[in-house]
Design a protein around this motif. Structure first.
Motif, short mmCIF file in Angstrom:
data_model
loop_
_atom_site.label_atom_id
_atom_site.label_comp_id
_atom_site.label_asym_id
_atom_site.label_seq_id
_atom_site.Cartn_x
_atom_site.Cartn_y
_atom_site.Cartn_z
N CYS A 112 35.37 36.17 33.30
CA CYS A 112 36.21 35.31 32.81
C CYS A 112 36.43 34.74 35.07
O CYS A 112 37.05 35.10 35.81
N GLY A 113 37.01 33.27 34.64
CA GLY A 113 37.24 32.33 35.97
C GLY A 113 36.74 33.32 37.72
O GLY A 113 35.27 32.31 37.87
N ALA A 143 36.47 35.30 38.82
CA ALA A 143 35.62 36.95 38.88
C ALA A 143 34.37 36.25 38.20
O ALA A 143 33.65 37.49 38.65
N VAL A 156 33.52 41.94 35.56
CA VAL A 156 34.29 41.88 36.96
C VAL A 156 35.32 41.42 36.90
O VAL A 156 35.49 40.43 35.87
N SER A 157 36.25 42.23 36.47
CA SER A 157 38.00 41.78 36.37
C SER A 157 38.78 42.45 37.25
O SER A 157 38.70 43.48 36.97
N GLN A 158 39.65 41.75 37.49
CA GLN A 158 40.78 41.99 38.81
C GLN A 158 41.59 43.19 37.27
O GLN A 158 42.30 44.29 37.87
N SER A 159 42.27 42.61 36.56
CA SER A 159 43.16 43.43 35.44
C SER A 159 42.63 43.85 34.66
O SER A 159 43.18 44.51 34.26
N GLY A 160 41.35 43.94 34.22
CA GLY A 160 40.90 45.20 33.92
C GLY A 160 41.09 44.89 32.27
O GLY A 160 40.78 45.62 30.99
N THR A 213 40.94 41.55 30.70
CA THR A 213 40.28 39.97 29.94
C THR A 213 40.14 40.13 28.47
O THR A 213 39.05 40.94 28.41
N VAL A 243 48.87 34.55 39.99
CA VAL A 243 48.20 33.82 39.46
C VAL A 243 46.68 33.19 39.84
O VAL A 243 45.83 34.18 39.46
N ALA A 244 47.16 32.76 41.32
CA ALA A 244 45.78 32.45 41.26
C ALA A 244 45.03 33.87 42.48
O ALA A 244 45.44 34.72 43.05
N GLN A 254 36.48 41.79 45.20
CA GLN A 254 34.95 41.72 44.12
C GLN A 254 34.07 41.25 45.10
O GLN A 254 33.11 42.68 45.03
N LEU A 282 38.56 25.24 41.29
CA LEU A 282 39.29 26.50 40.56
C LEU A 282 40.02 26.14 41.19
O LEU A 282 42.13 26.44 40.93
O1 M6R Z 1 42.40 40.02 35.42
P1 M6R Z 1 40.19 38.90 35.24
O2 M6R Z 1 39.92 38.76 36.90
O3 M6R Z 1 40.35 39.02 34.21
O4 M6R Z 1 40.47 37.69 35.42
C1 M6R Z 1 39.95 36.16 34.79
C2 M6R Z 1 40.61 34.69 34.97
O5 M6R Z 1 41.79 35.31 34.30
C3 M6R Z 1 41.09 34.98 36.44
O6 M6R Z 1 40.35 35.64 37.23
C4 M6R Z 1 41.25 33.40 36.85
O7 M6R Z 1 40.52 32.81 36.86
C5 M6R Z 1 42.81 33.01 37.93
N1 M6R Z 1 44.06 33.07 38.05
C6 M6R Z 1 42.03 31.96 38.86
O8 M6R Z 1 42.58 32.01 40.18
#
Ligand code: M6R
Length: 363
Positions: free
Chosen positions: A54-55, A57, A100-104, A106, A152-153, A161, A238
Motif C-alpha cells: 500500500c501507499g 511501499a 512490502v511494508s514499513q510497519s509490517g 498494514t 507519518v510520511a 526498501q 503522494l
Molecule cells: O507500513 P506500510 O509500509 O505498510 O504502510 C503503507 C502506507 O500506509 C504508507 O506507505 C503511506 O502511504 C505513507 N504514509 C506514505 O508516505
C-alpha cells in the motif's frame, strides 16, 4: 529525540545516506556478494513475481518491477493490497509473492499475504519492523534496517526498501544467468556509491526551500516521470498531498496528452523528474508540450539534463549524477524535500498530517 531537527521527517530524510549504507552492508558479504538470510530466495524455479503493498511501499514495488524485469527477465505484477485481496487473483505455480511494508502491520497487506498462503510458491516480506505480523507470517522476512520511522510520511523506509529490492533483483538476475559476474559486480559497486550520492543530494535543501515557497501558493501540482521515474512521480505527488494538502497527481510522461494536459495552465506547476538517460529526450518533448501551454515546469535532473533542457523551464533542480539503474533511489530525495519544505512553508503538521495514521491496521 528529533536530534536538533524541527521535525522527525527532516531527521529521517537526513538519515538516509547512513541507513541506506547500513542496509547495503547488511546484505553484502566480504567479497561484495549478495547474502540474503535464511538461505535466500531460489529464483531458478520462480516463473513470475507478484508484489503487493500500500501507499509508498506500493511505489517501491512499482520501481522494483522495472529492476526485476529488466535485470532478471522475470515478469512482475504489482498490486495494491486492498484490490488484490478482494480480486482474489489466480496465483499460478511458480509464483513468488513479495509483500512490502514499513510497519509490517498494514491490514490489507497482511490479508493479501494470508490469501497467498498455500497458493504462492514462497512468501517473502520486506519490512522495517522485524517482529511485525507480516514478517512473522512470511516464509522469509528481509529487514530494511531503516530504524524507527516516526513521521507519518514514509521517507527513509522507501529508500531502504528500494535498496533491498534492488539487491533482490540483482540476486535474481545472477541466479537466472541473466547477468555475468563482471556486470553484477559493477552494479553492486554502483549501489554502494548511492549513500554518498544521497548525501550530496541533501545539499539541494536550501534551493528546494526557495522553490517550495512558490509551490506553497499552488492548489494543484502535476508530477511527470518516464520509466522508473514514473513511480517516483507518483511518490512525489503522494508525499506532497499527504503533508502539504496541495492536490497533486503523478503521471507517466507519455500519458500527458491522453488527458492530464487539459489541466495545464500557468497556475499549475509541473514537476518533471528526468535524469539524463536514454529516455531524457522523450521527457523533454513532453515538457515542451507543457511549456507551450503556459505551464510552469520545475525540472529535476542532473547537470547534463540541465544543460540540454533548453529554454523556458521555470526552475531547475540539479541532482548529482548517478548510475542510471539506481536513479530512483536518488530521486526519492527531491520528492521528499519538495513535499517537506512546501508543508513547512504552509505551516501544516508535517509529522502528523490530518486524517492519517502511521500504521493503517484497519482496512
Ligand atoms: O507500513 P506500510 O509500509 O505498510 O504502510 C503503507 C502506507 O500506509 C504508507 O506507505 C503511506 O502511504 C505513507 N504514509 C506514505 O508516505
Amino acid at each position: 529525540e528529533k536530534g536538533g531537527y524541527k521535525h522527525f521527517m527532516a531527521k529521517e530524510i537526513a538519515e538516509q545516506p547512513s541507513v541506506l549504507g547500513d542496509a547495503l552492508r547488511h546484505y553484502l558479504g566480504e567479497g561484495g556478494e549478495i547474502v540474503l538470510p535464511g538461505g535466500g530466495i531460489d529464483f531458478t524455479h520462480v516463473s513470475r513475481v507478484t508484489m503487493v503493498a500500500c501507499g509508498t511501499a506500493y511505489l517501491a514495488c512499482m520501481t522494483a518491477k522495472y529492476w526485476i524485469e529488466q535485470l532478471a527477465g522475470l515478469p512482475v505484477d504489482v498490486d495494491i493490497a486492498s484490490e488484490f485481496r478482494y480480486r482474489e487473483p489466480p496465483i499460478p505455480a511458480g509464483t513468488l509473492a513479495v509483500f512490502v511494508s514499513q510497519s509490517g502491520e498494514t491490514a490489507d497487506t497482511l490479508a493479501a499475504l494470508r490469501y497467498c498462503e498455500g497458493r504462492a510458491q514462497r512468501i517473502v516480506s520486506v519490512v522495517n519492523v522485524a517482529e511485525s505480523s507480516i514478517a512473522r507470517e512470511s516464509d522469509l522476512a528481509l529487514p530494511i534496517l531503516a530504524g524507527a520511522e516516526i513521521g507519518v510520511a514514509s521517507t527513509k523506509a522507501f529508500t531502504c526498501q528500494l535498496a533491498v529490492l534492488a539487491l533482490v533483483a540483482l540476486d535474481a538476475a545472477r541466479q537466472r544467468g541473466a547477468l555475468d559476474a563482471v556486470t553484477l559486480a559493477a552494479h553492486i559497486q554502483d549501489l554502494r556509491t548511492m549513500p554518498g550520492r544521497l548525501n550530496a543530494a541533501l545539499a539541494a535543501g536550501p534551493r528546494v526551500e526557495t522553490i517550495a515557497r512558490h509551490l506553497a501558493e499552488a492548489s494543484d501540482v502535476l508530477f511527470l516521470g518516464r520509466g522508473a521515474m514514473y513511480p517516483l512521480a507518483l511518490e512525489g505527488a503522494l508525499k506532497l498531498k499527504e503533508i502539504s494538502y496541495i492536490h497533486a497527481e503523478g503521471y507517466a510522461s507519455g500519458e500527458l496528452k491522453h488527458g492530464p494536459i487539459a489541466l495545464v495552465d500557468n497556475t499549475v506547476p509541473v514537476i518533471v523528474m528526468a535524469p539524463h538517460n536514454r529516455l531524457f529526450d522523450k521527457t523533454v518533448s513532453n515538457m515542451q508540450e507543457v511549456m507551450a501551454r503556459g505551464g510552469k515546469v520545475l525540472l529535476v535532473t542532473d547537470s547534463r539534463g540541465a544543460a540540454e533542457a533548453g529554454d523556458g523551464v521555470w526552475q531547475t533542480l540539479v541532482m548529482p549524477e548517478a548510475p542510471e539503474l539506481f536513479t530512483p533511489i536518488l530521486y526519492a530525495l527531491p520528492a521528499q524535500l519538495l513535499a517537506y519544505h512546501t508543508a513547512v512553508a504552509k505551516g501544516t503538521d508535517v509529522d502528523q498530517p490530518r486524517n492519517l495514521a502511521k500504521s493503517v491496521t484497519v482496512e
